[in-house]
Design a protein around this motif. Structure first.
Motif, PDB file in Angstrom:
ATOM      1  N   GLU A 292     -22.575  17.811   0.511  1.00  0.00           N
ATOM      2  CA  GLU A 292     -21.680  18.379   1.521  1.00  0.00           C
ATOM      3  C   GLU A 292     -22.346  18.306   2.898  1.00  0.00           C
ATOM      4  O   GLU A 292     -23.479  18.733   3.078  1.00  0.00           O
ATOM      5  CB  GLU A 292     -21.356  19.831   1.180  1.00  0.00           C
ATOM      6  N   ILE A 293     -21.623  17.756   3.876  1.00  0.00           N
ATOM      7  CA  ILE A 293     -22.167  17.577   5.222  1.00  0.00           C
ATOM      8  C   ILE A 293     -21.933  18.851   6.030  1.00  0.00           C
ATOM      9  O   ILE A 293     -20.786  19.218   6.322  1.00  0.00           O
ATOM     10  CB  ILE A 293     -21.513  16.366   5.920  1.00  0.00           C
ATOM     11  N   LEU A 294     -23.006  19.544   6.388  1.00  0.00           N
ATOM     12  CA  LEU A 294     -22.918  20.753   7.209  1.00  0.00           C
ATOM     13  C   LEU A 294     -23.150  20.439   8.679  1.00  0.00           C
ATOM     14  O   LEU A 294     -22.512  20.998   9.561  1.00  0.00           O
ATOM     15  CB  LEU A 294     -23.941  21.786   6.737  1.00  0.00           C
ATOM     16  N   GLY A 295     -24.102  19.544   8.920  1.00  0.00           N
ATOM     17  CA  GLY A 295     -24.474  19.220  10.291  1.00  0.00           C
ATOM     18  C   GLY A 295     -25.531  20.164  10.829  1.00  0.00           C
ATOM     19  O   GLY A 295     -25.628  21.323  10.407  1.00  0.00           O
ATOM     20  N   VAL A 296     -26.320  19.682  11.754  1.00  0.00           N
ATOM     21  CA  VAL A 296     -27.335  20.496  12.438  1.00  0.00           C
ATOM     22  C   VAL A 296     -26.678  21.143  13.657  1.00  0.00           C
ATOM     23  O   VAL A 296     -25.885  20.501  14.355  1.00  0.00           O
ATOM     24  CB  VAL A 296     -28.535  19.612  12.866  1.00  0.00           C
ATOM     25  N   ALA A 297     -27.014  22.398  13.885  1.00  0.00           N
ATOM     26  CA  ALA A 297     -26.446  23.095  15.050  1.00  0.00           C
ATOM     27  C   ALA A 297     -26.781  22.315  16.319  1.00  0.00           C
ATOM     28  O   ALA A 297     -27.954  21.999  16.560  1.00  0.00           O
ATOM     29  CB  ALA A 297     -27.005  24.510  15.136  1.00  0.00           C
TER      30      ALA A 297
END
Length: 485
Positions: free
Chosen positions: A55-60
């Motif tokens: 699952e792709i959350l991404g970096v803030a």
């Protein structure tokens, strides 16, 4: 990396060269464990901002620059990562989210994180610091040296002249004027690179390879007590085995016994190769055994195996791997893993040029069973050859576990394990010897289930009955008195 490339990596999931980290605002400690393990193995790619399940959350977005700076600072700190690495995370956009991509090359030196050594296994980072065998193998991979080239303190008297004469005869049968024909034993060893100079002591000596090839059994045991090959036939008795040969001797006679074991238990339908009739079975056995013996990692305590089952046979041996996963004939690149042993095998006709074994095994497996062999690279190298059902029919062992006795009519009864123990103990045997003979490793459970009942009913007796726990204790079958006429 492009967005399409990253999506493909994420879709394929974690593996020995790809790792996902949830890190969205901080670089967690386990990121550096993975950097270390990738550097120590085959390199790899770390994706920050992706969960383990893909699952792709991404970096803030407001944490990207700080995380990149923290990472670079840490891996350049010799007290954290030793030796320091020089890597730069790359910010990439996937599905509108920012990921940090860290590409770690395979290092030329062993890498540590806070003094701990990590290695990569499948999709996990393994702390091997306290496992001396695995640490040694890692250093050996990095140094590029060959374990079998280690110079020993043993002398020519510790080798078997008859084995060197056999090697000489095998070479001259193939090439009448082979140089070894006129060489002395010492000259033969030097020619094969089996006598070298120890770089530290600056003294010449015979190598481990020389001992493995031509050493007396006592010499081999002294320098490589872990050296063993286990041949197993397992078709009817799936809990243990139907037949077994534990081989602890030099490589030439190990090869002989493996060939004999395979010929004993595998049928041999001759097949046509062009205009010639050939034994595909023997060609396959030659290739897989010469590969296992010439290329295994002899520094490892992993017991090499040759196993025949109903629908396949396979070999396993410790391996200094150059990658992980299935090898394919079209892209396979062979590596010499024990050059001096491989050289002798080629000279005496047990092997051909590097890489030919895989091609020949493919070829003759098609002729033998119609299947496709598998070659699986890793710390344990595995070769799997599919078998047709007819291959193991009516070819099994004719030992005591399969003996049929005639009682009145032709009705047969299979000998039980109890009978096998009593036959084996016609001479005094230790508990370990009996368990090994019957295929058991746990002597405690074996004693409770088999030995104790035989002792209790008087069929078996101790040689030192007043000291049941004596380390010298053995067991012997009680002989029944002959019936009176």
């Amino acid at each position: 990396m492009t967005e399409a490339e990253l999506l493909k990596l994420i879709e394929d999931g974690e593996n020995i060269r790809v790792e996902f980290k949830k890190s969205t605002t901080e670089i967690t400690k386990d990121v550096y464990d993975t950097v270390c393990s990738f550097s120590n193995r085959d390199g790899g790619i770390i994706l920050l901002g992706v969960k383990d399940n893909g699952e792709i959350l991404g970096v803030a977005p407001d944490a990207v620059d700080r995380m990149k700076k923290d990472f670079v600072t840490s891996i350049n700190n010799g007290q954290k990562i030793n030796p320091p690495l020089y890597l730069q995370p790359e910010a990439c956009t996937v599905d509108g989210r920012t990921l940090l991509v860290i590409q770690v090359p395979s290092g030329s030196q062993v890498c540590r994180h806070h003094g701990r050594i990590f290695d990569r296994s499948h999709e996990a980072d393994i702390d091997i610091t306290d496992n001396s065998d695995m640490v040694y193998q890692l250093y050996a991979r990095k140094s590029g040296s060959y374990f079998v080239n280690k110079v020993t303190r043993f002398q020519m008297d510790d080798l078997r002249p008859d084995l060197m004469e056999r090697a000489r005869a095998m070479t001259t049968s193939r090439t009448a004027n082979h140089p070894w024909k006129s060489m002395s034993d010492e000259e033969l060893l030097r020619s094969a690179g089996l006598i070298l100079k120890d770089p530290e002591r600056q003294l010449e000596g015979i190598t481990l390879a020389a001992i493995l090839l031509f050493g007396k059994d006592s010499t081999i045991l002294a320098v490589l007590p872990q050296h063993k090959t286990d041949a197993i036939f397992r078709v009817e008795n799936l809990d243990r085995y139907d037949d077994r040969d534990v081989i602890i001797t030099n490589l030439l006679e190990t090869y002989d016994r493996l060939i004999a074991f395979g010929q004993k238990h595998l049928s041999d339908p001759f097949v046509q190769e062009g205009l010639q009739s050939v034994s595909a079975r023997d060609r396959i056995l030659r290739e897989i055994f010469s590969n296992s013996l010439a290329h295994r990692d002899y520094s490892s305590g992993y017991v090499a195996k040759f196993v025949i089952e109903r629908n396949r046979l396979y070999t396993e041996n410790a391996n200094r791997s150059h990658g992980h996963g299935a090898l394919h004939l079209s892209s396979f690149e062979p590596y010499a893993k024990n050059p001096p042993i491989s050289k002798v095998f080629r000279e005496i006709g047990l092997a051909d040029e590097l890489g030919s074994g895989m091609r020949n095994t493919y070829k003759y497996t098609k002729l033998y069973s119609g299947g496709t062999p598998e070659f699986i690279e890793g710390d344990v190298f595995r070769t799997v050859v599919p078998l047709a059902p007819i291959a193991v029919e009516k070819v099994g062992p004719q030992d005591e576990t399969q003996v049929r006795t005639q009682v009145g009519t032709q009705v047969g009864t299979q000998v039980t394990l109890t009978d096998q123990i009593l036959a084996f103990c016609a001479e005094p045997r230790s508990k370990a010897e009996i368990a090994e003979h019957c295929g058991y490793k746990n002597t405690k459970g074996f004693t409770k289930r088999y030995l104790r009942p035989l002792l209790d009913n008087g069929q078996l007796q101790m040689t030192i009955p007043d000291k049941p726990r004596s380390q010298h204790q053995k067991y012997v079958t009680v002989q029944k008195p002959a019936p009176e006429n």
